[in-house]
Design an enzyme around this catalytic site. Structure first.
Site, PDB file in Angstrom:
ATOM      1  CD1 TRP A 171      -3.008   1.379   0.780  1.00  0.00           C
ATOM      2  CD2 TRP A 171      -1.536   2.375   2.116  1.00  0.00           C
ATOM      3  NE1 TRP A 171      -3.526   2.605   1.134  1.00  0.00           N
ATOM      4  CE2 TRP A 171      -2.639   3.230   1.944  1.00  0.00           C
ATOM      5  CE3 TRP A 171      -0.475   2.789   2.919  1.00  0.00           C
ATOM      6  CZ2 TRP A 171      -2.712   4.481   2.563  1.00  0.00           C
ATOM      7  CZ3 TRP A 171      -0.545   4.037   3.526  1.00  0.00           C
ATOM      8  CH2 TRP A 171      -1.659   4.855   3.340  1.00  0.00           C
ATOM      9  CG  HIS A 172       3.283   2.474   3.242  1.00  0.00           C
ATOM     10  ND1 HIS A 172       2.639   1.504   3.974  1.00  0.00           N
ATOM     11  CD2 HIS A 172       3.218   3.607   3.993  1.00  0.00           C
ATOM     12  CE1 HIS A 172       2.204   2.021   5.111  1.00  0.00           C
ATOM     13  NE2 HIS A 172       2.537   3.295   5.147  1.00  0.00           N
ATOM     14  N   GLY A 173       3.821   1.600  -1.364  1.00  0.00           N
ATOM     15  CA  GLY A 173       4.510   1.801  -2.630  1.00  0.00           C
ATOM     16  C   GLY A 173       4.789   0.488  -3.334  1.00  0.00           C
TER      17      GLY A 173
END
Length: 322
Positions: A171-173
């Site tokens: 989700w963060h990258g």
């Protein structure tokens, strides 16, 4: 539609669900008052100060060290860089959350808290109850519980934790470094349930906080590095035990800001300090002298930050990237 365009928290959090503010949208009497506007301005000023006075300074130091080639990186530089980045991301992100919560209060909305002194956590499980609280709750309600939560066998429980945190990393990258970061935290959550929580309780509060913080520091190396290879090279340097000097010139002001970051991030380990901070943050009825003190701090911090803004280059919030 009004909920969707409620702008303060849209870009980086806290994650505000419609059910949490539905009644506040329909009934404005309870929260639209002078107390909330003053407390909101105080909270906004605190968040702005975290960003401008600490996070931005730490970003300069972190960027300088993480750009040093691994071949010439020293142990001192590696630890200094990880400390700087840990404070950068914490004060940057919690600062944004404070500003969003403060803006919400000034407009008559109570947003959920997003940080609660995460670096004084005594385990990684506790860290995730204190760090980005609204995301942790979101992952619990929409990923962990639908997968079965705790009401499954131990082996399935460990799989659920791994899946949730691998997805959190993704989700963060879309990069392997974030996947490894999520897996790293998932691994320690599993170890907490296997034996680590009992061990941390036995060694006492302060040693448990220090050990947990060291684990978090190593995790931030995954988060900050560009490739997995860089992560392992950097971590190797952190434990190379080559006690050479840092090798780069670091102005004294950075050490001052680093010390300030330590004091703010870890002072909550003293129970009375944590309680007092909550009283200052929350909208509680205190005497007039207390109100004057909060208002004075708000104005001083706000103007100090304005001076920093006009005298510095553009430095966006770090969490805008994720």
């Amino acid at each position: 539609a009004l909920y969707i365009i409620l702008f303060p928290q849209l870009i980086a959090g806290p994650i505000v669900r419609y059910s949490e503010i539905k009644d506040q949208l329909q009934n404005r009497i309870a929260n639209e008052n002078i107390d909330n506007r003053l407390n909101g301005f105080f909270r906004f000023s605190i968040g702005l100060a975290k960003k401008m006075l600490i996070a931005n300074q730490m970003s300069i130091l972190a960027d300088t060290i993480f750009n040093i080639p691994a071949g010439i990186l020293t142990m001192g530089q590696a630890w200094l860089g990880s400390l700087a980045y840990a404070f950068q991301i914490y004060f940057d992100f919690s600062g944004y959350s404070d500003m969003a919560i403060g803006l919400g209060l000034m407009m008559g909305f109570r947003f959920p808290e997003n940080f609660n002194a995460p670096y004084i956590s005594q385990s990684i499980s506790e860290f995730w109850r204190r760090w980005h609280i609204t995301l942790s709750n979101w992952m619990r309600d929409y990923l962990y519980i639908p997968l079965g939560g705790n009401r499954v066998s131990k082996s399935r429980l460990y799989i659920n934790l791994s899946v949730v945190f691998l997805i959190s990393g993704f989700w963060h990258g879309a990069a392997w470094t974030f996947i490894f970061w999520g897996g790293f935290h998932g691994l320690f959550l599993i170890l907490d349930r296997l034996f680590l929580l009992d061990f941390l309780k036995k060694i006492g509060k302060v040693p448990a906080v220090i050990l947990t913080y060291l684990i978090v520091l190593i995790g931030w190396v995954f988060f900050r590095s560009e490739t997995v290879g860089e992560v392992f090279q950097y971590c190797w340097k952190m434990f190379a035990f080559d006690f050479s000097s840092p090798g780069i010139f670091i102005p004294n002001k950075f050490y001052v800001y680093l010390l300030l970051g330590f004091l703010i991030a870890f002072s909550g380990i003293i129970g009375r300090v944590e309680k007092t901070a909550q009283e200052w943050y929350e909208n509680v009825q205190i005497n007039t002298l207390f109100l004057i003190g909060k208002s004075t701090v708000s104005v001083v911090l706000f103007w100090w930050c304005l001076i920093e803004i006009f005298g510095s280059e553009f430095n966006p919030f770090i969490y805008f990237k994720f």
